[in-house]
Scaffold this motif. Sequence first.
Motif, mmCIF file in Angstrom:
data_model
loop_
_atom_site.group_PDB
_atom_site.id
_atom_site.type_symbol
_atom_site.label_atom_id
_atom_site.label_comp_id
_atom_site.label_asym_id
_atom_site.label_seq_id
_atom_site.Cartn_x
_atom_site.Cartn_y
_atom_site.Cartn_z
ATOM 1 N N MET A 175 0.885 -1.222 -0.179
ATOM 2 C CA MET A 175 0.074 0.005 -0.023
ATOM 3 C C MET A 175 0.851 0.997 0.164
ATOM 4 S SD MET A 175 -3.264 -0.711 -0.085
ATOM 5 C CE MET A 175 -3.786 0.871 0.369
ATOM 6 N N VAL A 176 2.066 1.138 0.606
ATOM 7 C CA VAL A 176 3.027 2.240 0.912
ATOM 8 C C VAL A 176 3.459 2.667 -0.545
ATOM 9 C CG1 VAL A 176 4.919 3.200 1.540
ATOM 10 C CG2 VAL A 176 3.496 2.257 3.133
ATOM 11 N N ALA A 177 3.955 1.558 -1.114
ATOM 12 C CA ALA A 177 4.518 1.997 -2.691
ATOM 13 C C ALA A 177 3.438 2.168 -3.529
ATOM 14 C CB ALA A 177 5.161 0.431 -2.825
ATOM 15 N N ALA A 178 2.160 1.756 -3.449
ATOM 16 C CA ALA A 178 1.185 2.332 -4.519
ATOM 17 C C ALA A 178 0.777 3.564 -4.219
ATOM 18 C CB ALA A 178 0.069 1.363 -4.321
ATOM 19 N N ALA A 179 0.791 4.098 -2.958
ATOM 20 C CA ALA A 179 0.454 5.242 -2.565
ATOM 21 C C ALA A 179 1.460 6.264 -3.138
ATOM 22 C CB ALA A 179 0.286 5.731 -1.128
ATOM 23 N N ASP A 180 2.768 5.972 -2.890
ATOM 24 C CA ASP A 180 3.927 6.466 -3.197
ATOM 25 C C ASP A 180 3.893 7.013 -4.881
ATOM 26 O OD1 ASP A 180 6.738 7.786 -2.376
ATOM 27 O OD2 ASP A 180 7.327 6.455 -4.030
ATOM 28 N N ALA A 181 3.604 5.830 -5.404
ATOM 29 C CA ALA A 181 3.645 6.202 -6.849
ATOM 30 C C ALA A 181 2.523 7.257 -7.376
ATOM 31 C CB ALA A 181 3.016 4.649 -7.646
ATOM 32 N N GLN A 182 1.577 7.434 -6.512
ATOM 33 C CA GLN A 182 0.564 8.383 -6.800
ATOM 34 C C GLN A 182 0.563 9.811 -5.908
ATOM 35 O OE1 GLN A 182 -1.942 7.864 -8.889
ATOM 36 N NE2 GLN A 182 -1.083 5.940 -9.427
ATOM 37 N N GLY A 183 1.921 9.858 -5.412
ATOM 38 C CA GLY A 183 2.321 11.154 -4.654
ATOM 39 C C GLY A 183 1.620 11.364 -3.393
ATOM 40 N N VAL A 184 1.304 10.191 -2.808
ATOM 41 C CA VAL A 184 0.920 10.426 -1.559
ATOM 42 C C VAL A 184 1.701 9.710 -0.551
ATOM 43 C CG1 VAL A 184 -1.093 9.322 0.204
ATOM 44 C CG2 VAL A 184 -1.547 9.934 -2.337
ATOM 45 N N GLY A 185 2.221 10.566 0.605
ATOM 46 C CA GLY A 185 3.254 10.238 1.516
ATOM 47 C C GLY A 185 2.693 9.768 2.854
ATOM 48 N N PHE A 186 3.618 9.193 3.681
ATOM 49 C CA PHE A 186 3.167 8.711 5.051
ATOM 50 C C PHE A 186 4.291 9.307 6.044
ATOM 51 C CE2 PHE A 186 1.252 5.593 2.519
ATOM 52 C CZ PHE A 186 0.094 5.169 3.230
ATOM 53 N N SER A 187 3.711 9.645 7.153
ATOM 54 C CA SER A 187 4.616 9.858 8.403
ATOM 55 C C SER A 187 5.108 8.716 8.843
ATOM 56 C CB SER A 187 3.909 10.937 9.345
ATOM 57 O OG SER A 187 2.750 10.356 9.833
ATOM 58 N N ASN A 188 4.233 7.684 9.573
ATOM 59 C CA ASN A 188 4.879 6.774 10.285
ATOM 60 C C ASN A 188 4.159 5.359 9.802
ATOM 61 O OD1 ASN A 188 6.563 7.812 12.543
ATOM 62 N ND2 ASN A 188 4.947 8.935 12.444
ATOM 63 N N ILE A 189 4.780 4.401 9.500
ATOM 64 C CA ILE A 189 4.291 3.085 9.212
ATOM 65 C C ILE A 189 4.680 2.025 10.107
ATOM 66 C CG2 ILE A 189 3.794 1.285 7.478
ATOM 67 C CD1 ILE A 189 5.022 4.418 5.955
ATOM 68 N N VAL A 190 3.740 1.308 10.743
ATOM 69 C CA VAL A 190 4.246 0.120 11.675
ATOM 70 C C VAL A 190 3.448 -1.066 11.399
ATOM 71 C CG1 VAL A 190 2.760 0.734 13.347
ATOM 72 C CG2 VAL A 190 4.743 -0.485 14.107
ATOM 73 N N SER A 191 4.410 -2.234 11.146
ATOM 74 C CA SER A 191 3.558 -3.699 11.108
ATOM 75 C C SER A 191 3.569 -4.145 12.513
ATOM 76 C CB SER A 191 4.615 -4.307 10.124
ATOM 77 O OG SER A 191 4.325 -5.638 10.161
ATOM 78 N N THR A 192 2.482 -4.730 12.761
ATOM 79 C CA THR A 192 2.222 -5.230 14.273
ATOM 80 C C THR A 192 2.614 -6.759 14.463
ATOM 81 O OG1 THR A 192 -0.116 -5.475 13.703
ATOM 82 C CG2 THR A 192 0.787 -3.484 14.980
ATOM 83 N N GLY A 193 2.539 -7.440 13.180
ATOM 84 C CA GLY A 193 2.698 -8.839 13.453
ATOM 85 C C GLY A 193 1.853 -9.743 14.263
ATOM 86 N N ASN A 194 2.246 -10.608 14.965
ATOM 87 C CA ASN A 194 1.572 -11.403 16.036
ATOM 88 C C ASN A 194 0.846 -10.448 17.264
ATOM 89 O OD1 ASN A 194 2.543 -13.328 14.731
ATOM 90 N ND2 ASN A 194 3.653 -14.429 16.120
ATOM 91 N N GLU A 195 1.340 -9.242 17.254
ATOM 92 C CA GLU A 195 0.670 -8.326 18.256
ATOM 93 C C GLU A 195 0.904 -9.124 19.904
ATOM 94 O OE1 GLU A 195 -2.941 -6.229 17.455
ATOM 95 O OE2 GLU A 195 -2.435 -6.309 15.377
ATOM 96 N N THR A 196 1.888 -9.697 20.271
ATOM 97 C CA THR A 196 1.862 -10.314 21.639
ATOM 98 C C THR A 196 1.939 -9.445 22.564
ATOM 99 O OG1 THR A 196 3.149 -12.360 20.914
ATOM 100 C CG2 THR A 196 3.591 -11.677 23.012
ATOM 101 N N ASN A 197 2.487 -8.241 22.411
ATOM 102 C CA ASN A 197 2.410 -7.223 23.439
ATOM 103 C C ASN A 197 1.762 -6.130 23.129
ATOM 104 O OD1 ASN A 197 4.629 -4.944 24.744
ATOM 105 N ND2 ASN A 197 3.701 -6.466 26.325
ATOM 106 N N ILE A 198 2.398 -5.267 22.251
ATOM 107 C CA ILE A 198 1.877 -3.882 21.787
ATOM 108 C C ILE A 198 0.851 -4.079 20.726
ATOM 109 C CG2 ILE A 198 2.314 -1.436 20.658
ATOM 110 C CD1 ILE A 198 4.966 -1.756 21.802
ATOM 111 N N THR A 199 -0.567 -3.476 20.824
ATOM 112 C CA THR A 199 -1.639 -3.957 19.943
ATOM 113 C C THR A 199 -1.698 -3.015 18.882
ATOM 114 O OG1 THR A 199 -3.342 -2.951 21.098
ATOM 115 C CG2 THR A 199 -2.613 -5.248 21.809
ATOM 116 N N ALA A 200 -2.523 -3.192 17.739
ATOM 117 C CA ALA A 200 -2.813 -2.058 16.967
ATOM 118 C C ALA A 200 -3.554 -1.224 17.399
ATOM 119 C CB ALA A 200 -3.489 -2.941 15.628
ATOM 120 N N THR A 201 -4.644 -1.518 17.997
ATOM 121 C CA THR A 201 -5.470 -0.363 18.922
ATOM 122 C C THR A 201 -4.723 0.717 19.534
ATOM 123 O OG1 THR A 201 -6.965 -1.872 19.200
ATOM 124 C CG2 THR A 201 -7.370 -0.119 20.323
#
Length: 213
Positions: A175-201
């Motif tokens: 999604m980041v690559a597709a957005a970048d190709a359209q000129g849309v930028g991000f500040s922070n991106i984080v992949s949460t994986g299994n979320e054993t400790n820190i949750t997406a929420t």
Amino acid sequence: MTTTNFDRLFSPRGIALVGASAADNSVAGQPLRYLTEFGYTGKVYPVNPKYTEMKGLRCYPDLCAVPDPCDLALVVVGGRHVPGVIDQCGARGIPFAIVLSAGFQEIGEAGAKNQQELEAALARNKVRIVGPNCIGMLNLNEHVHAGFGGAMGNPNLKAGRLAMVTQSGGYGMGMVAAADAQGVGFSNIVSTGNETNITATELIGYLLERDDT
């Protein structure tokens, strides 16, 4: 909402790469290259007892030997070694870790022992972790490419006002690559994986309060 202040997770003054490799294309080598070549201005500490130097940097035998400042451990070792690394984070006073390593609850019964030992290590240490089994975190305003794969390896990604929390790192980086190709930028991106400790929420609650989101 969260009671944890994640400022030093997203804006670390120093990052220890546990299991570092000088092989640029390996999972352990990619973040070392990104953090030393893409404009990150904080300290980078390779940690691997097999080496004394890596990419012109001193290489440390373990986390306890890493000097200040160090706010984040990026963990790329075999799953069975991760609980010991979390204990070292606790002993050293490193508040956050991003665990790229796999081999936990996502593989079912085969990862049960690693999962139990990881949860026990978290219970006895004041360490918050992203992951395990994730591809890492990007702070594009500060050039923190703390992970591997896909758009993580693009030093020319545009910074912008969007933030993304994604369980699947592959989907998120796509999604980041597709957005970048359209000129849309991000500040922070984080992949949460299994979320054993820190949750997406928790991360969404934190990022919504940031001025750069």
